[in-house]
Design a protein around this motif. Structure first.
Motif, short mmCIF file in Angstrom:
data_model
loop_
_atom_site.label_atom_id
_atom_site.label_comp_id
_atom_site.label_asym_id
_atom_site.label_seq_id
_atom_site.Cartn_x
_atom_site.Cartn_y
_atom_site.Cartn_z
N HIS A 128 27.49 47.43 39.21
CA HIS A 128 27.19 46.51 38.12
C HIS A 128 28.05 46.83 36.89
O HIS A 128 28.70 45.94 36.32
CB HIS A 128 25.71 46.60 37.75
N TYR A 129 28.06 48.08 36.51
CA TYR A 129 28.78 48.44 35.29
C TYR A 129 30.29 48.49 35.50
O TYR A 129 31.05 48.29 34.54
CB TYR A 129 28.23 49.76 34.73
N LEU A 130 30.73 48.72 36.74
CA LEU A 130 32.16 48.60 37.02
C LEU A 130 32.57 47.14 36.93
O LEU A 130 33.64 46.81 36.40
CB LEU A 130 32.46 49.14 38.43
N GLY A 131 31.70 46.25 37.41
CA GLY A 131 31.97 44.83 37.27
C GLY A 131 31.99 44.40 35.82
O GLY A 131 32.81 43.57 35.40
N MET A 132 31.12 45.00 35.01
CA MET A 132 31.12 44.69 33.59
C MET A 132 32.36 45.25 32.90
O MET A 132 32.86 44.68 31.91
CB MET A 132 29.86 45.27 32.93
N ALA A 133 32.88 46.38 33.41
CA ALA A 133 34.09 46.95 32.83
C ALA A 133 35.30 46.03 33.06
O ALA A 133 36.30 46.13 32.35
CB ALA A 133 34.37 48.33 33.43
N ALA A 134 35.17 45.14 34.06
CA ALA A 134 36.26 44.20 34.34
C ALA A 134 36.26 43.02 33.37
O ALA A 134 37.21 42.23 33.37
CB ALA A 134 36.13 43.68 35.78
N VAL A 135 35.21 42.90 32.55
CA VAL A 135 35.12 41.79 31.60
C VAL A 135 36.05 42.03 30.42
O VAL A 135 36.05 43.11 29.82
CB VAL A 135 33.67 41.62 31.10
N ASN A 136 36.83 41.03 30.10
CA ASN A 136 37.70 41.09 28.93
C ASN A 136 37.26 40.03 27.92
O ASN A 136 37.08 38.87 28.27
CB ASN A 136 39.15 40.83 29.32
N THR A 137 37.06 40.44 26.69
CA THR A 137 36.73 39.52 25.61
C THR A 137 37.59 39.87 24.39
O THR A 137 38.27 40.88 24.38
CB THR A 137 35.24 39.62 25.20
#
Length: 266
Positions: A128-137
């Motif tokens: 989950h948090y690795l997937g969130m680390a892939a988020v760019n804003t």
């Protein structure tokens, strides 16, 4: 400045669709694990456990990224790093496989179940948090530590319950019931983890909601895991022993009738 974050850009469509994928993956994993019982340690057991791990891993990962379709940051465009997104999928399948194979080969004793549940739960949280680390804003993502810890605890409890059910439940209706509960637990972990998120935007942008290109990217990412679930579903549907919960070893491993008790007729 802290931007407003939403998980429901498309309303309840994404949470419901995400839950259904978690439910599907859970049910398929339970049926595949049931099919492995009584298979000794041969290739058939290995195959069914592997299919169960892939089904559960893909179901959890697909649930996560369908839910992320509804994620939006007011005043910021959202994009994803493709490499980290794919890596999170493999991490999810790998850690789920560890748990499934542990209970599949060693049973559901307290030590085995506890170890497998902790490993799998932490691994799902890591996905989950690795997937969130892939988020760019256009800013920085921050997390509330207390809520993050709570999400990890939920993941461990959900994983332990799922692994126990995988080796303890055999009937179809019980499997469906367990799948409903497991799907809810996985969804709860995801949205608890997302409740820990806050985004500090450094530069406001117009059209900060989920864009068409972002939706297209996520749908492409989802294609492979969804296809894997469809294939797993087809295998389960066309195997009557899985659907009916009556492994063939029930008939082949019955105690043989004593020779002296046989009756012969002329």
């Amino acid at each position: 400045m802290t931007a407003e974050v939403s998980e429901f850009h498309y309303g309840m469509i994404t949470p419901i669709a995400a839950y259904l994928m978690a439910f599907l993956g859970s049910v398929l994993a339970l049926r595949c694990t049931t099919r492995s019982i009584g298979r000794g340690r041969g290739e058939k057991k290995l195959g069914w456990l592997a299919l169960g791990a892939i089904s559960l891993g893909c179901g959890i990962w697909t649930m996560h990224f369908i839910a992320m379709i509804g994620f939006s940051v007011d005043g910021a465009l959202v994009s994803y790093d493709a490499g980290q997104t794919v890596l999170s999928l493999f991490v999810c399948i790998a850690v789920v496989a560890v748990g499934v194979f542990l209970v599949g080969y060693r049973g559901s004793g307290p030590l085995t179940l506890g170890t497998a549940g902790v490993i799998t739960g932490i691994g799902v949280a890591a996905m989950h948090y690795l997937g969130m680390a892939a988020v760019n804003t256009a800013g920085a993502v921050h997390y509330d530590t207390t809520v993050v810890v709570l999400s990890v605890v939920i993941a461990v409890v959900a994983a332990t319950a799922a692994l126990w059910a995988a080796v303890s439940i055999s009937t179809v209706w019980a499997t469906i019931g367990a799948g409903l509960v497991m799907g809810a637990a996985v969804s709860a972990m995801h949205y608890t983890g997302m409740a820990a998120v806050s985004v500090h935007v450094t530069q406001m942008q117009t059209g900060g909601q989920s864009s068409t290109s972002l939706l297209a990217f996520l749908l492409v990412m989802l294609a492979g895991p969804v296809a894997a679930l469809i294939v797993a579903g087809a295998i389960v549907m066309f195997d009557p022993e899985v659907v009916g919960g009556q492994p063939d070893w029930n008939s082949t491993n019955q105690h043989p009738e004593p020779v002296g008790s046989r009756h012969y007729t002329s």
